[in-house]
Design an enzyme around this catalytic site. Structure first.
Site, PDB file in Angstrom:
ATOM      1  N   ARG A  54       0.112  12.303  16.021  1.00 33.95           N
ATOM      2  CA  ARG A  54       0.646  12.122  14.659  1.00 33.95           C
ATOM      3  C   ARG A  54       1.976  11.388  14.644  1.00 33.95           C
ATOM      4  NH1 ARG A  54      -1.197  16.261  10.765  1.00 33.95           N
ATOM      5  NH2 ARG A  54      -3.426  16.284  11.168  1.00 33.95           N
TER       6      ARG A  54
ATOM      7  N   ARG B 260       4.770  11.973   8.192  1.00 38.03           N
ATOM      8  CA  ARG B 260       5.775  12.253   7.155  1.00 38.03           C
ATOM      9  C   ARG B 260       7.187  12.523   7.651  1.00 38.03           C
ATOM     10  NH1 ARG B 260       1.947  16.590   4.464  1.00 38.03           N
ATOM     11  NH2 ARG B 260       1.497  16.655   6.695  1.00 38.03           N
TER      12      ARG B 260
ATOM     13  N   ARG C 162       3.432   5.416   1.990  1.00 35.57           N
ATOM     14  CA  ARG C 162       2.454   6.319   1.395  1.00 35.57           C
ATOM     15  C   ARG C 162       2.650   6.365  -0.123  1.00 35.57           C
ATOM     16  NH1 ARG C 162       2.422  11.810   0.280  1.00 35.57           N
ATOM     17  NH2 ARG C 162       0.540  12.994   0.845  1.00 35.57           N
TER      18      ARG C 162
ATOM     19  N   ASP D 199      -7.878   9.261   9.847  1.00 32.34           N
ATOM     20  CA  ASP D 199      -8.024  10.713   9.913  1.00 32.34           C
ATOM     21  C   ASP D 199      -9.384  11.050  10.487  1.00 32.34           C
ATOM     22  OD1 ASP D 199      -6.427  13.183   8.856  1.00 32.34           O
ATOM     23  OD2 ASP D 199      -8.547  13.626   8.559  1.00 32.34           O
TER      24      ASP D 199
ATOM     25  N   TYR E  52     -14.862  21.719   9.239  1.00 32.81           N
ATOM     26  CA  TYR E  52     -14.446  21.258   7.910  1.00 32.81           C
ATOM     27  C   TYR E  52     -15.643  21.067   6.977  1.00 32.81           C
ATOM     28  CZ  TYR E  52      -9.703  20.524   9.583  1.00 32.81           C
ATOM     29  OH  TYR E  52      -8.443  20.722  10.071  1.00 32.81           O
TER      30      TYR E  52
HETATM   31  O1  CP3 Z   1      -1.726  10.593  15.476  1.00 34.72           O
HETATM   32  C1  CP3 Z   1      -1.570   9.722  14.593  1.00 34.72           C
HETATM   33  O2  CP3 Z   1      -0.439   9.281  14.274  1.00 34.72           O
HETATM   34  C2  CP3 Z   1      -2.791   9.112  13.948  1.00 34.72           C
HETATM   35  C3  CP3 Z   1      -3.159   9.649  12.704  1.00 34.72           C
HETATM   36  C4  CP3 Z   1      -3.879  10.963  12.552  1.00 34.72           C
HETATM   37  C5  CP3 Z   1      -3.854  11.684  11.338  1.00 34.72           C
HETATM   38  N1  CP3 Z   1      -4.712  12.733  11.428  1.00 34.72           N
HETATM   39  C6  CP3 Z   1      -3.059  11.312  10.166  1.00 34.72           C
HETATM   40  C7  CP3 Z   1      -2.790  12.324   9.135  1.00 34.72           C
HETATM   41  C8  CP3 Z   1      -4.728  11.671  13.419  1.00 34.72           C
HETATM   42  C9  CP3 Z   1      -5.071  11.387  14.872  1.00 34.72           C
HETATM   43  C10 CP3 Z   1      -5.252  12.777  12.681  1.00 34.72           C
HETATM   44  C11 CP3 Z   1      -6.225  13.721  13.235  1.00 34.72           C
HETATM   45  C12 CP3 Z   1      -6.557  14.930  12.482  1.00 34.72           C
HETATM   46  N2  CP3 Z   1      -6.732  15.095  11.138  1.00 34.72           N
HETATM   47  C13 CP3 Z   1      -6.873  16.163  13.094  1.00 34.72           C
HETATM   48  C14 CP3 Z   1      -6.927  16.405  14.587  1.00 34.72           C
HETATM   49  C15 CP3 Z   1      -5.583  16.567  15.167  1.00 34.72           C
HETATM   50  C16 CP3 Z   1      -4.957  17.883  14.862  1.00 34.72           C
HETATM   51  O3  CP3 Z   1      -3.931  17.863  14.181  1.00 34.72           O
HETATM   52  O4  CP3 Z   1      -5.471  18.905  15.328  1.00 34.72           O
HETATM   53  C17 CP3 Z   1      -7.172  17.083  12.093  1.00 34.72           C
HETATM   54  C18 CP3 Z   1      -7.552  18.542  12.272  1.00 34.72           C
HETATM   55  C19 CP3 Z   1      -7.102  16.392  10.847  1.00 34.72           C
HETATM   56  C20 CP3 Z   1      -7.399  16.919   9.483  1.00 34.72           C
HETATM   57  C21 CP3 Z   1      -6.239  16.826   8.608  1.00 34.72           C
HETATM   58  N3  CP3 Z   1      -5.721  15.648   8.104  1.00 34.72           N
HETATM   59  C22 CP3 Z   1      -5.433  17.891   8.123  1.00 34.72           C
HETATM   60  C23 CP3 Z   1      -5.648  19.339   8.460  1.00 34.72           C
HETATM   61  C24 CP3 Z   1      -4.439  17.304   7.334  1.00 34.72           C
HETATM   62  C25 CP3 Z   1      -3.383  18.008   6.530  1.00 34.72           C
HETATM   63  C26 CP3 Z   1      -2.340  18.505   7.448  1.00 34.72           C
HETATM   64  C27 CP3 Z   1      -0.988  18.110   6.996  1.00 34.72           C
HETATM   65  O5  CP3 Z   1      -0.143  17.890   7.899  1.00 34.72           O
HETATM   66  O6  CP3 Z   1      -0.744  18.043   5.783  1.00 34.72           O
HETATM   67  C28 CP3 Z   1      -4.598  15.907   7.365  1.00 34.72           C
HETATM   68  C29 CP3 Z   1      -3.745  14.901   6.708  1.00 34.72           C
HETATM   69  C30 CP3 Z   1      -3.080  13.912   7.587  1.00 34.72           C
HETATM   70  N4  CP3 Z   1      -3.690  13.195   8.574  1.00 34.72           N
HETATM   71  C31 CP3 Z   1      -1.716  13.481   7.502  1.00 34.72           C
HETATM   72  C32 CP3 Z   1      -1.538  12.477   8.463  1.00 34.72           C
HETATM   73  C33 CP3 Z   1      -0.291  11.663   8.732  1.00 34.72           C
HETATM   74  C34 CP3 Z   1      -0.698  13.982   6.500  1.00 34.72           C
HETATM   75  C35 CP3 Z   1      -1.123  13.347   5.215  1.00 34.72           C
HETATM   76  C36 CP3 Z   1      -0.039  12.938   4.276  1.00 34.72           C
HETATM   77  O7  CP3 Z   1       0.600  11.878   4.481  1.00 34.72           O
HETATM   78  O8  CP3 Z   1       0.096  13.673   3.308  1.00 34.72           O
END
Ligand code: CP3
Length: 356
Positions: free
Chosen positions: A27, A31, A40, A77, A154
Site C-alpha cells: 500500500r 492515504r 483521489r 485493488d 468478500y
Molecule cells: O500496495 C499498493 O500500493 C497497491 C494498491 C493496493 C490497494 N489495495 C489500494 C487500496 C493493493 C495491493 C490492495 C490490495 C487489497 N485490497 C487487499 C490485500 C492486501 C491487504 O491489505 O491485506 C485487500 C484485502 C483489499 C480490499 C480493500 N481495499 C479494503 C479492505 C479496503 C479498505 C481499507 C481501507 O484502508 O480503507 C480497500 C481500499 C483501498 N485499496 C485503499 C487503497 C489505497 C484505500 C481507499 C481510499 O483511498 O479510500
C-alpha cells in the site's frame, strides 16, 4: 524493451546476490501521502481512481518520487475481479468495500464465470502498460491479485467481516459450492495475472489476506490448494526474464514450509514471526519478503531505524530478502518516517554485507 536500471528487487526474489536489500511497501501509494489524497479528490472516489489508467499511473509513481523504493506496485485493488464477475463493488464512505450482489443462492454460485481480462478488466491492463511506459526502466513493476480464498471471503460476506461467519458456514455446510467458487475464482486469478504480465508486470504477488483465519486443515483445503493452482498457471518468463511470484498469507507463519513448497519464488511474511527463524525453516528454497510491523512507523525516527535494523539482522547476510512491512502501511503513518525506514534498509544492509 529497455533494460532495468535497478533490478535489485527481481534479483533478490530469485535469491541472487544484491549489493543491498531492496525495499518496497505494501500500500505504498495511499492515504498517508497528501498528494494521493489530492489525486483521489480529483477522481471523486477510490474506484474512479482505479478505473482511470492515467490517474492510477500518477498515484503509482507518487511514492517513488518521494522515497528511494526498489519496486513500483500497480495501483488497483484485489476486488476488481469480483466486480468484473458482476457483484457490483462500491465503497461506502468510511466503511470499506461492499458488494451490491454478494453470492448467496446456489444458482448465483453455479452461474459464476471467470471474467475476460481484456473486457471488463481492460482498464487494469491499460494502467499496467501506462505505468511501465512512465517508469521507463527505472524499477520493476509488480502486478497483483487477491487469492481465491480471500476474494471468496468478500464475495460471500459481501464486504469486510469480523468473524467470516457466512463464508465459513458455506465451506463447512456446502463444501461443493465453496469449491466451485474457488475453482472459478482461481481460473479468473490466473487469467488476470497472466494478462498483467503480458501488459508489462515484471513480478506478481498474490494477497491471501484472510488465509490466516482458517484452521490448518481448512487452510490446506480452501486456500493453499488454490494458491498452488494459481502459481502453476502463471507465465514464468517474459521478454527473456523470469517473472517471479510472491505469495503472502497473512497469519500464515505456522504453515510457512507448506507455502514455500507450492512453486512460488517468494513468500511474504507478516510481522508475527522472526524472519531469521523463517529463513532457517525454508533455507534457500524461496526468498522471503517482510516483515516489519507497520505500527513501528508511529514511533520516533530512532525507533523506526532500530526496528528496521532488527529485521535486517534477524535475516542475516544471505541473499533472498526483500524488505517490506508485515501488512499494508496505515493511512495515519507520518510520511517522514517512511524515508527513515527506506534509507536505513539501504544503508544498513550494505553494512551487513561489508561485514561479511
Ligand atoms: O500496495 C499498493 O500500493 C497497491 C494498491 C493496493 C490497494 N489495495 C489500494 C487500496 C493493493 C495491493 C490492495 C490490495 C487489497 N485490497 C487487499 C490485500 C492486501 C491487504 O491489505 O491485506 C485487500 C484485502 C483489499 C480490499 C480493500 N481495499 C479494503 C479492505 C479496503 C479498505 C481499507 C481501507 O484502508 O480503507 C480497500 C481500499 C483501498 N485499496 C485503499 C487503497 C489505497 C484505500 C481507499 C481510499 O483511498 O479510500
Amino acid at each position: 524493451m529497455s533494460r532495468l536500471k535497478n533490478d535489485t528487487f527481481l534479483r533478490a526474489l530469485l535469491r541472487q546476490p544484491t549489493e543491498y536489500t531492496p525495499v518496497w511497501l505494501m500500500r505504498q501509494a495511499g492515504r498517508y501521502l497528501p498528494e494521493y489524497c489530492e489525486t483521489r479528490r480529483r477522481a471523486g472516489n477510490f474506484l474512479n481512481l482505479c478505473k482511470s489508467p492515467a490517474m492510477a499511473c500518477e498515484v503509482t509513481l507518487q511514492p517513488l518520487a518521494r522515497y528511494d523504493l526498489d519496486a513500483a506496485i500497480l495501483f488497483s485493488d484485489i476486488l476488481t475481479v469480483p466486480d468484473a464477475m458482476g457483484l457490483g463493488l462500491y465503497f461506502a464512505e468510511g466503511e470499506g468495500p461492499r458488494f451490491e450482489r454478494p453470492l448467496k443462492d446456489e444458482w448465483e454460485i453455479r452461474n459464476l464465470t471467470a471474467p475476460d481480462p481484456h473486457a471488463e478488466l481492460q482498464y487494469v491492463m491499460d494502467a499496467v502498460s501506462e505505468i511501465r511506459r512512465a517508469l521507463d526502466g527505472s524499477v520493476p513493476l509488480i502486478g497483483f491479485s487477491g487469492s481465491p480464498w480471500t476474494l471468496a471471503c468478500y464475495m460471500v460476506e459481501g464486504g469486510s467481516s469480523d468473524d467470516y461467519r457466512k463464508v465459513k458456514s458455506l465451506a463447512y455446510s456446502r463444501p461443493d459450492l465453496m469449491h466451485h467458487i474457488l475453482e472459478v475464482t482461481a481460473q479468473a486469478v490466473v487469467k488476470y495475472l497472466n494478462a498483467q504480465i503480458e501488459a508489462g508486470a515484471q513480478a506478481v504477488m498474490v494477497f491471501d489476506s484472510w488465509g490466516g483465519v482458517l484452521s490448518e486443515a481448512a487452510y490446506r483445503e480452501f486456500s493453499l490448494r488454490y494458491l498452488e493452482q494459481v502459481v502453476a498457471g502463471l507465465i514464468r518468463e517474459r521478454e527473456g526474464q523470469r517473472v517471479p511470484s510472491i505469495v503472502f498469507t497473512k497469519g500464515g507463519g505456522l504453515w510457512l514450509e507448506s507455502i514455500a513448497a507450492i512453486g512460488c519464488d517468494a513468500v511474504g511474511l507478516d510481522w508475527t514471526m522472526d524472519i531469521g527463524r523463517a529463513r532457517a525453516l525454508v533455507g534457500d528454497k524461496v526468498a522471503l519478503q517482510g516483515n516489519l510491523d507497520p505500527n513501528v512507523l508511529f514511533a520516533p525516527p530512532e525507533a523506526v531505524a532500530t526496528e528496521t535494523r532488527r529485521v535486517l539482522d534477524a535475516f542475516g547476510n544471505h541473499s533472498g530478502h526483500v524488505f517490506n512491512l508485515g501488512h499494508g502501511i496505515s493511512q495515519y503513518t507520518p510520511p517522514d518516517n517512511v524515508s527513515v525506514l527506506v534509507d536505513t534498509v539501504h544503508a544498513y544492509s550494505r553494512e551487513i554485507r561489508a561485514r561479511g
